[in-house]
Design an enzyme around this catalytic site. Structure first.
Site, PDB file in Angstrom:
ATOM      1  N   GLU A 187      -1.915 -11.141   5.459  1.00  0.00           N
ATOM      2  CA  GLU A 187      -1.356 -11.585   6.752  1.00  0.00           C
ATOM      3  C   GLU A 187      -1.434 -13.098   6.918  1.00  0.00           C
ATOM      4  OE1 GLU A 187       0.326  -9.599   8.653  1.00  0.00           O
ATOM      5  OE2 GLU A 187      -0.179  -7.845   7.439  1.00  0.00           O
TER       6      GLU A 187
ATOM      7  N   GLY B 202       0.817  -1.213   0.000  1.00  0.00           N
ATOM      8  CA  GLY B 202       0.000   0.000   0.000  1.00  0.00           C
ATOM      9  C   GLY B 202       0.850   1.262   0.000  1.00  0.00           C
TER      10      GLY B 202
END
Lengths: 513, 513
Positions: A272, A29
């Site tokens: 994750e 990001g």
């Protein structure tokens, strides 16, 4: 991981390279057009030896004009499912040189002459991962709470079919099929709230031990956070989508707030640690415990019931539906389910080993069974967190009693959903499954008139919900209309495309006639 | 339905009104800013009597300047989940007058003086609905085929984890967990292809009878198309999403083609009859059959096994996993499952009636059970279509043999997914479920090296797939990169937002230091 950071002792620099197309960084990001610096993961090579994965600070863009520095190729990875505002980027590096002190050297180090010294343990990076995964459990609960608030509130406003002459149309929340979809999700949202509290407590406790140098409980923390992350993000993503479908056509409108909730939250299943991979992490821990045949007393509380001396009951003692209205009875059923599923997975694994497969192949051959066992174990942990929170809560009897109903509803719904697993090895029979179902149907009725207060109790402000359907005041249709009137395409009565495309087309068609 | 069309014999016009906020039309495609005319559904009122729902042609916009006509309020309903290019609109009418001949009067009619004459049957509108629902079954198969083509091709390109020293990383399609997700979907795509052919044949056959005035088979056609629409759109939507999740991070990129496939296709679960409502339509038919205790010979082929004289076998005869490798054994298990589920639902319904509930309440109380029974019946129909297509197909033995594998895989996966239902009333025991699972795991291995040819056989051109991940040539990463370079945000090396927002921010921060 193919990116390399090769140490050059002459200049005391690392030289970073993305040697292949597949070694490009992808997805981080703000990487595409915003970030000036990145923390880059690369294989450290020094004195000709590959020392494995380490972290490096790399400047990407000039601080004067924001242009990419020489050797750096960065950009946007293109449109995505949700995350519309996020500048997810790619990064390719060719001979990018950074000073030696831009390696993160709190633990592992490279000296001026290129000598490498190891970190004290290679589990050091687990800490952050575990923290973020615990955060996903917390987020799963609150996202599902939002979706279920929208769907339940809308289901009392929305009416469908006049079922009896002279009566108004029925509120859709009065249909058993709608209750069967929404109330287990309501119960799941509460269950995951309690599971989040449990997860955070476990995290704080064990990281405290770790800070004092005691790593003994790290495997438990790792296994629990990985598995709960997977189960809760799965329940929550599927739940948001089911809530959306429960709102019929309007569920597809952005005005419902549900599509955005889904696309923004669904990635939690993948980031994750992809969920199946996460369940297999938990499963590795279950394999270790079950293979070693450790007694309960030597196991952490979470998995003590998988100790070799824990009783494997032949069958469930339940004789009437009402007996299922007891979290402790349900918990025992959940434990027996996991005990059996772990035994099945272990048997398949050991059969593989015994027939000459290596550990990799034996694990792969039994991996579906292991994911099933791991999911069931985490499911048990969530139910257990719910039950023990109730048992220790300081609440008035009225609140306690509705919490008990939700806890049993959560447990019973799991039995319906995975009934085959509860019947495994004869622990429950099909009559008992039927009793569980009857009890579940009774609870749906009990929850019906508590459902709106129960979502109101999540206390989510209209500004956060951002949903015309889920408004606290129930004034759905007026707000849906007002919202639509504000749509960009409604700025003009006649859209520009009319003059450009439609008019020529219509006029031409007409003249042909 | 609240919109009214009141006939005014003085002017020989209908006067259309949307009396309330909730009577506004909402969602029709092209209604917002494109359409000049609409077919509007309204309650016909003539001579002071409400004659129920009829269809009327209403002009919405001027043919000269495209402005909405007096009394007409139309516009865009705002952003949605997918369907980005579709001009879904709302419509509100106040005293809109249309000539008498703009009512669709092929069947029902209103004469000049306002006398109403009925259509020959009120089931006349079923025809189109059934046709569109049959179309959804066809579409479900082809959409899932697209998604599974993308995911399977990508899963042989994508590698993850070096499991053995010196070997390359493993192709993700070699992981049992990935196979367990994708191969049942591959089998489902084929199963639904065959089910589509069956559905279309049934449609053509029965509409032929109806054209000749024989309405006898209309209930069967209605029940089958409603249920298959629900089951197939559910399998397909969930399947597309699972394929997306199987592609990891890249599944979220629009470059995968999967997000668009999901948002464009997911609405099939809701439009043309919401899926739960559809299953309940099928269930009504099952209730009628099971309550009347009709013998097989008097029932249509589809539901003959629900005849009162069809044997309810006490238990499955299977003793070894290999015996499950037979579509006929599987079909019998599917029949026994439905027979039991229908009996459970009927018992709950009759208990309701016997305890004094009216039909509406008894139906509602048993409706979850009925949806379960209806889904299982449709599941059986899909498996049956697969099996009978194989039995009658003219194919070489090689192709036939892999089709048989897929058919069994489809059937066995259903047994895993709904194992509790197959154990109901003791038809299968948990040992047999375990055998079914063992057989399923064996089939996964058999399908592994046929998987790519099997998706290639769908013969979907790269231009249709529109997916960097699912390319026929497997050259994924180069195309993903080229695709990203074309993204709008990559037109400039430094994005306009830098000068506008980022530079002032960065410079300010710097000066503060």
């Amino acid at each position: 991981l193919e990116t390399t950071a090769t140490y050059d002792p002459l200049t005391e620099e690392f030289v970073l390279n993305s040697p292949t197309l597949t070694s490009m960084k992808w997805w981080p990001g703000t990487l595409g057009h915003t970030a000036t610096h990145a923390v880059v993961v690369a294989r450290l090579i020094t004195k000709g030896k590959d020392e494995g994965i380490h972290l490096f600070i790399v400047q990407l863009r000039s601080l004067e004009d924001h242009r990419p520095l020489p050797g750096i190729k960065v950009g946007d990875i293109g449109p995505k499912f949700g995350y519309f505002g996020m500048d997810n980027g790619f990064l390719h590096m060719t001979n990018v040189r950074i000073p030696r002190d831009q390696m993160l050297m709190k633990y592992a180090q490279v000296s001026r002459d290129g000598t490498y010294s190891k970190p004290p343990t290679d589990k050091i990076t687990y800490g952050t991962m575990v923290f973020v995964r615990a955060g996903i459990v917390v987020q799963s609960a609150s996202i599902l709470a939002r979706a279920v608030t929208i769907a339940i509130r809308y289901s009392v406003v929305r009416r469908q079919t006049q079922n009896r002459p002279g009566e108004p149309e029925t509120q859709v929340l009065d249909y058993q099929t709608q209750q069967f979809k929404l109330f287990p999700l309501l119960a799941s949202a509460y269950a995951m709230k309690f599971a989040s509290q449990y997860m955070l407590k476990l995290y704080v406790g064990i990281t405290g031990e770790i800070a004092e140098g005691n790593l003994e409980s790290l495997p438990e923390l790792h296994a629990t956070s990985a598995g709960l992350k997977a189960l809760c993000s799965e329940i929550s993503s599927n739940g948001v989508e089911l809530c959306r479908l429960c709102c019929g056509g309007h569920g597809y409108s952005a005005a419902s707030g549900l599509p955005q909730l889904y696309v923004d939250y669904s990635p939690a299943q993948t980031y994750e640690g992809e969920n199946t991979v996460m369940l297999l992490q938990t499963a590795r821990y279950l394999l270790k415990i079950s293979r070693q045949k450790v007694p309960q007393a030597q196991l952490p509380n979470n998995v003590a019931y998988l100790g070799v001396d824990y009783p494997k009951y032949k069958e469930s003692p339940v004789l009437t539906p009402k007996q299922f209205n007891d979290p402790h009875i349900l918990l025992e059923a959940y434990r027996q389910r996991v005990i059996r599923l772990v035994a099945v997975a272990l048997r398949r694994y050991m059969n593989g080993i015994d027939s000459g497969l290596d550990a990799v192949a034996a694990w792969n051959n039994s991996s579906v069974d292991w994911t099933v066992a791991a999911r069931a174990h985490c499911h048990y942990l969530v139910l257990k967190a719910f039950q023990s929170s109730i048992d220790t809560a300081e609440m008035c009897e009225t609140n306690l009693s509705i919490m008990r109903v939700l806890c049993c509803l959560f447990g019973l719904f799991g039995i319906m959903q995975y009934s085959g697993e509860f019947c495994l090895d004869g622990y429950m029979n099909s009559d008992q499954i039927e009793m569980a179902k009857n009890q579940l149907y009774s609870l749906l009725k009990e929850v019906r008139y508590e459902a709106v207060p129960l979502v109101d109790a999540f206390d989510i402000h209209d500004d956060i919900l951002n949903s015309c359907l889920g408004r606290y005041d129930g004034d759905v249709y007026r707000h849906l209309y007002q919202w639509a009137l504000r749509a960009p395409r409604n700025k003009k009565e006649v859209h520009d495309t009319y003059e450009k495309y439609l008019r020529p087309l219509l006029k031409k068609t007409k003249s042909k006639l």
